[in-house]
Scaffold this motif. Structure first.
Motif, PDB file in Angstrom:
ATOM      1  N   GLN A  93       0.832  -1.202   0.000  1.00  0.00           N
ATOM      2  CA  GLN A  93       0.000   0.000   0.000  1.00  0.00           C
ATOM      3  C   GLN A  93       0.866   1.252   0.000  1.00  0.00           C
ATOM      4  OE1 GLN A  93      -2.861  -0.128   3.206  1.00  0.00           O
ATOM      5  NE2 GLN A  93      -3.652  -2.151   2.588  1.00  0.00           N
ATOM      6  N   GLU A  94       2.053   1.135   0.582  1.00  0.00           N
ATOM      7  CA  GLU A  94       2.972   2.281   0.674  1.00  0.00           C
ATOM      8  C   GLU A  94       3.872   2.391  -0.555  1.00  0.00           C
ATOM      9  OE1 GLU A  94       3.773   4.185   3.682  1.00  0.00           O
ATOM     10  OE2 GLU A  94       2.766   3.088   5.282  1.00  0.00           O
ATOM     11  N   ILE A  95       4.281   1.254  -1.117  1.00  0.00           N
ATOM     12  CA  ILE A  95       5.186   1.268  -2.271  1.00  0.00           C
ATOM     13  C   ILE A  95       4.653   0.300  -3.331  1.00  0.00           C
ATOM     14  CG2 ILE A  95       7.281   2.100  -1.139  1.00  0.00           C
ATOM     15  CD1 ILE A  95       8.107  -0.815  -0.655  1.00  0.00           C
ATOM     16  N   PRO A  96       3.513   0.631  -3.940  1.00  0.00           N
ATOM     17  CA  PRO A  96       2.775  -0.335  -4.771  1.00  0.00           C
ATOM     18  C   PRO A  96       3.482  -0.772  -6.050  1.00  0.00           C
ATOM     19  CG  PRO A  96       1.822   1.857  -4.952  1.00  0.00           C
ATOM     20  CD  PRO A  96       2.811   1.917  -3.837  1.00  0.00           C
ATOM     21  N   GLU A  97       4.422  -0.012  -6.548  1.00  0.00           N
ATOM     22  CA  GLU A  97       5.076  -0.361  -7.809  1.00  0.00           C
ATOM     23  C   GLU A  97       6.365  -1.149  -7.615  1.00  0.00           C
ATOM     24  OE1 GLU A  97       3.452   0.169 -10.603  1.00  0.00           O
ATOM     25  OE2 GLU A  97       1.892   1.068  -9.342  1.00  0.00           O
ATOM     26  N   THR A  98       6.799  -1.360  -6.393  1.00  0.00           N
ATOM     27  CA  THR A  98       8.061  -2.056  -6.136  1.00  0.00           C
ATOM     28  C   THR A  98       7.985  -3.484  -6.660  1.00  0.00           C
ATOM     29  OG1 THR A  98       8.353  -0.738  -4.135  1.00  0.00           O
ATOM     30  CG2 THR A  98       9.741  -2.689  -4.373  1.00  0.00           C
ATOM     31  N   PRO A  99       8.964  -3.896  -7.482  1.00  0.00           N
ATOM     32  CA  PRO A  99       8.921  -5.261  -8.014  1.00  0.00           C
ATOM     33  C   PRO A  99       9.140  -6.311  -6.936  1.00  0.00           C
ATOM     34  CG  PRO A  99      10.931  -4.140  -8.697  1.00  0.00           C
ATOM     35  CD  PRO A  99      10.080  -3.113  -8.023  1.00  0.00           C
ATOM     36  N   ILE A 100       8.384  -7.402  -7.056  1.00  0.00           N
ATOM     37  CA  ILE A 100       8.503  -8.532  -6.132  1.00  0.00           C
ATOM     38  C   ILE A 100       9.070  -9.710  -6.919  1.00  0.00           C
ATOM     39  CG2 ILE A 100       7.283 -10.132  -4.609  1.00  0.00           C
ATOM     40  CD1 ILE A 100       5.118  -7.962  -4.292  1.00  0.00           C
ATOM     41  N   TYR A 101      10.260 -10.155  -6.542  1.00  0.00           N
ATOM     42  CA  TYR A 101      10.917 -11.282  -7.199  1.00  0.00           C
ATOM     43  C   TYR A 101      10.562 -12.562  -6.451  1.00  0.00           C
ATOM     44  CZ  TYR A 101      13.698  -8.067 -10.014  1.00  0.00           C
ATOM     45  OH  TYR A 101      14.095  -7.099 -10.914  1.00  0.00           O
ATOM     46  N   CYS A 102      10.050 -13.542  -7.181  1.00  0.00           N
ATOM     47  CA  CYS A 102       9.643 -14.808  -6.573  1.00  0.00           C
ATOM     48  C   CYS A 102       9.489 -15.851  -7.679  1.00  0.00           C
ATOM     49  CB  CYS A 102       8.346 -14.648  -5.790  1.00  0.00           C
ATOM     50  SG  CYS A 102       6.946 -14.091  -6.790  1.00  0.00           S
ATOM     51  N   THR A 103       9.237 -17.085  -7.302  1.00  0.00           N
ATOM     52  CA  THR A 103       9.037 -18.126  -8.303  1.00  0.00           C
ATOM     53  C   THR A 103       7.658 -17.960  -8.963  1.00  0.00           C
ATOM     54  OG1 THR A 103       8.041 -19.699  -6.765  1.00  0.00           O
ATOM     55  CG2 THR A 103      10.462 -19.723  -6.968  1.00  0.00           C
ATOM     56  N   LYS A 104       7.493 -18.625 -10.087  1.00  0.00           N
ATOM     57  CA  LYS A 104       6.209 -18.597 -10.784  1.00  0.00           C
ATOM     58  C   LYS A 104       5.107 -19.145  -9.888  1.00  0.00           C
ATOM     59  CE  LYS A 104       4.015 -20.184 -15.088  1.00  0.00           C
ATOM     60  NZ  LYS A 104       4.227 -20.957 -16.336  1.00  0.00           N
ATOM     61  N   ASN A 105       5.410 -20.204  -9.163  1.00  0.00           N
ATOM     62  CA  ASN A 105       4.425 -20.767  -8.242  1.00  0.00           C
ATOM     63  C   ASN A 105       4.073 -19.795  -7.130  1.00  0.00           C
ATOM     64  OD1 ASN A 105       3.937 -23.305  -9.387  1.00  0.00           O
ATOM     65  ND2 ASN A 105       5.774 -24.187  -8.481  1.00  0.00           N
ATOM     66  N   ALA A 106       5.049 -18.996  -6.696  1.00  0.00           N
ATOM     67  CA  ALA A 106       4.794 -18.039  -5.619  1.00  0.00           C
ATOM     68  C   ALA A 106       3.853 -16.922  -6.081  1.00  0.00           C
ATOM     69  CB  ALA A 106       6.102 -17.446  -5.118  1.00  0.00           C
ATOM     70  N   ILE A 107       3.921 -16.561  -7.348  1.00  0.00           N
ATOM     71  CA  ILE A 107       2.990 -15.555  -7.858  1.00  0.00           C
ATOM     72  C   ILE A 107       1.555 -16.051  -7.682  1.00  0.00           C
ATOM     73  CG2 ILE A 107       2.194 -14.315  -9.909  1.00  0.00           C
ATOM     74  CD1 ILE A 107       5.100 -14.383 -10.930  1.00  0.00           C
ATOM     75  N   GLN A 108       1.307 -17.288  -8.081  1.00  0.00           N
ATOM     76  CA  GLN A 108      -0.026 -17.863  -7.933  1.00  0.00           C
ATOM     77  C   GLN A 108      -0.439 -17.913  -6.465  1.00  0.00           C
ATOM     78  OE1 GLN A 108       0.195 -21.699  -9.825  1.00  0.00           O
ATOM     79  NE2 GLN A 108       0.479 -20.859 -11.877  1.00  0.00           N
ATOM     80  N   SER A 109       0.494 -18.297  -5.604  1.00  0.00           N
ATOM     81  CA  SER A 109       0.189 -18.438  -4.183  1.00  0.00           C
ATOM     82  C   SER A 109      -0.072 -17.084  -3.534  1.00  0.00           C
ATOM     83  CB  SER A 109       1.338 -19.151  -3.475  1.00  0.00           C
ATOM     84  OG  SER A 109       1.001 -19.424  -2.142  1.00  0.00           O
ATOM     85  N   LEU A 110       0.749 -16.092  -3.847  1.00  0.00           N
ATOM     86  CA  LEU A 110       0.559 -14.752  -3.278  1.00  0.00           C
ATOM     87  C   LEU A 110      -0.754 -14.141  -3.759  1.00  0.00           C
ATOM     88  CD1 LEU A 110       4.219 -13.441  -3.537  1.00  0.00           C
ATOM     89  CD2 LEU A 110       2.913 -13.677  -1.414  1.00  0.00           C
ATOM     90  N   GLN A 111      -1.074 -14.341  -5.030  1.00  0.00           N
ATOM     91  CA  GLN A 111      -2.353 -13.848  -5.531  1.00  0.00           C
ATOM     92  C   GLN A 111      -3.509 -14.587  -4.871  1.00  0.00           C
ATOM     93  OE1 GLN A 111      -1.726 -14.317  -9.786  1.00  0.00           O
ATOM     94  NE2 GLN A 111      -1.238 -12.143 -10.027  1.00  0.00           N
ATOM     95  N   GLY A 112      -3.310 -15.866  -4.597  1.00  0.00           N
ATOM     96  CA  GLY A 112      -4.335 -16.632  -3.903  1.00  0.00           C
ATOM     97  C   GLY A 112      -4.551 -16.177  -2.476  1.00  0.00           C
ATOM     98  N   HIS A 113      -3.478 -15.732  -1.827  1.00  0.00           N
ATOM     99  CA  HIS A 113      -3.578 -15.246  -0.450  1.00  0.00           C
ATOM    100  C   HIS A 113      -4.179 -13.841  -0.379  1.00  0.00           C
ATOM    101  CE1 HIS A 113      -0.948 -18.561   0.861  1.00  0.00           C
ATOM    102  NE2 HIS A 113      -1.274 -18.229   2.086  1.00  0.00           N
ATOM    103  N   TYR A 114      -3.715 -12.940  -1.258  1.00  0.00           N
ATOM    104  CA  TYR A 114      -4.008 -11.515  -1.085  1.00  0.00           C
ATOM    105  C   TYR A 114      -4.864 -10.923  -2.199  1.00  0.00           C
ATOM    106  CZ  TYR A 114      -0.382 -12.313   2.325  1.00  0.00           C
ATOM    107  OH  TYR A 114       0.339 -12.820   3.381  1.00  0.00           O
TER     108      TYR A 114
END
Length: 395
Positions: A93-114
């Motif tokens: 919410q404070e730094i919305p454009e900051t890139p998040i480096y993670c695995t392809k599976n983590a993208i799915q998981s993070l989107q599933g969580h949040y």
């Protein structure tokens, strides 16, 4: 509190002294835990992981005392589970454009969580991120212990950020392995492996051999829970290899629940027989109704053989025993032998049910088990002692 690990790397996590259970109520944390987050300041600034959601606001306020959030160039999410990513939603919410480096599976998981579409950058083993003087090297660690897990290695500083691997649920302000009580550390490390990583032991071996094959210089292993391994950091790696190879000690563990102490008396008599046949074996006994299940799983992990006892009730077994069998099945122990025992009144299916449950868990069954009608009399006690004595020869 923030602690400098090196001139350019700081621990910016949270020590949770009050945590008593983890994964809901599934895993006991008698010594609390910590949520380890790390801040790297090179020509680029990187935040590796965050903390559990209940501490998100505190985490971000503390982080602001160290750095203006807009100065964070990259976020590394080694694993999406909420004890590591819990502050991410508030941070973004404070730094919305900051890139998040993670695995392809983590993208799915993070989107599933949040349920957010942040600026995700997928990475795979061997990918690097240039920070200026040093680089981050990413190593996928699938199923250690989620499909999305990865390690991140910092060149120059020779630090491995290993996320859940090599960690422990252990609260300490001392931070490093050479400063804490070694017996406590060993106990929490093996408990962590037994309860969380056992199902993935084959993958643990492969990943460790892969990492060793890279010949990376290693000054510290920085997990996401518990202490940091700075003195002889490879020791925990070698310990994981040993635990992953169908580990066992010279130990036999008896676990039971009892309604009117009949099954308990059987357990005590069986132990007597075991000790008569082998006074060197370490025998431990636990009442499931009164003992912690995560601790019991740890003792089973250490054992070469174990026995599970329950009286027959309602054509079945006591629910505490049924729950333990379900845990054993899920963990997939290897190189273990076991047998069942218990009292009964009229139908007596309990021992067979336990045996079938052990078989479903891939455990080697020693025999058809031992049953006792009603409350054990002296003749039955002697039978139990003889059973324990004979059991030693079968193990």
């Amino acid at each position: 509190m923030m602690t400098a690990l090196t001139e350019n790397v700081k621990w910016v996590g949270k020590v949770d002294w009050e945590l008593k259970f983890f994964h809901g109520q599934e895993y006991s944390t008698h010594r609390g835990s910590s949520y380890n987050s790390y801040l790297i300041k090179d020509q680029k600034t990187v935040l590796i992981d965050t903390v559990w959601k209940p501490f998100a606001r505190e985490f971000i306020e503390n982080l602001k005392q160290e750095i203006e959030l807009e100065q964070i160039d990259y976020i590394i999410a080694n694993h999406a589970e909420s004890d590591h990513s819990g502050a991410l939603e508030l941070l973004m919410q404070e730094i919305p454009e900051t890139p998040i480096y993670c695995t392809k599976n983590a993208i799915q998981s993070l989107q599933g969580h949040y349920h957010k579409t942040w600026n995700f950058i997928p990475v795979k083993t061997g990918d690097t991120l240039n920070l200026g003087k040093n680089q981050l090297v990413f190593v996928e660690a699938r199923m250690l212990h989620w499909p999305d897990s990865m390690f991140t290695y910092l060149t120059g500083e020779n630090l491995l950020f290993s996320n859940d691997a090599f960690g422990q649920h252990y609260a300490s302000e001392l931070l490093y392995n050479d400063l804490v009580d070694q017996s406590e550390l060993e106990q929490e490390a093996i408990k962590y492996y037994a309860n969380i990583l056992t199902p993935y032991s084959v993958l643990v071996q492969k990943k460790i051999e892969e990492i060793k094959g890279l010949n990376l210089p290693l000054d510290m292993i920085c997990p996401s829970h518990g202490i940091i391994w700075r003195k002889k950091p490879w020791q925990i790696v070698e310990q994981y290899l040993e635990w992953a190879q169908d580990y066992q000690e010279n130990q036999i563990t008896l676990v039971y629940d009892s309604m009117w102490d009949g099954t308990k008396k059987m357990a005590e008599a069986i132990i007597e027989g075991i000790k008569t046949a082998d006074d060197q074996v370490n025998v431990k006994m636990y009442n499931l109704a009164l003992s912690d299940k995560s601790d019991i799983i740890t003792e089973i992990f250490k054992s070469k053989a174990f026995l599970i006892g329950s009286p027959t009730i309602n054509r079945g077994i006591l629910y505490s025993v049924a729950g333990l069998l379900e845990m054993i099945k899920g963990l997939g122990f290897k190189n273990k032998k076991a047998a069942a025992f218990g009292c009964y009144g009229w139908s007596g299916e309990g021992t067979k049910i336990i045996t079938e449950g052990l078989m479903q868990g891939g455990i080697t069954i020693l025999d058809e088990g031992l049953r006792a009608l009603w409350h054990p009399d002296q003749e039955t006690i002697q039978t139990c002692k003889a059973y324990g004595k004979d059991l030693v020869a079968k193990i």
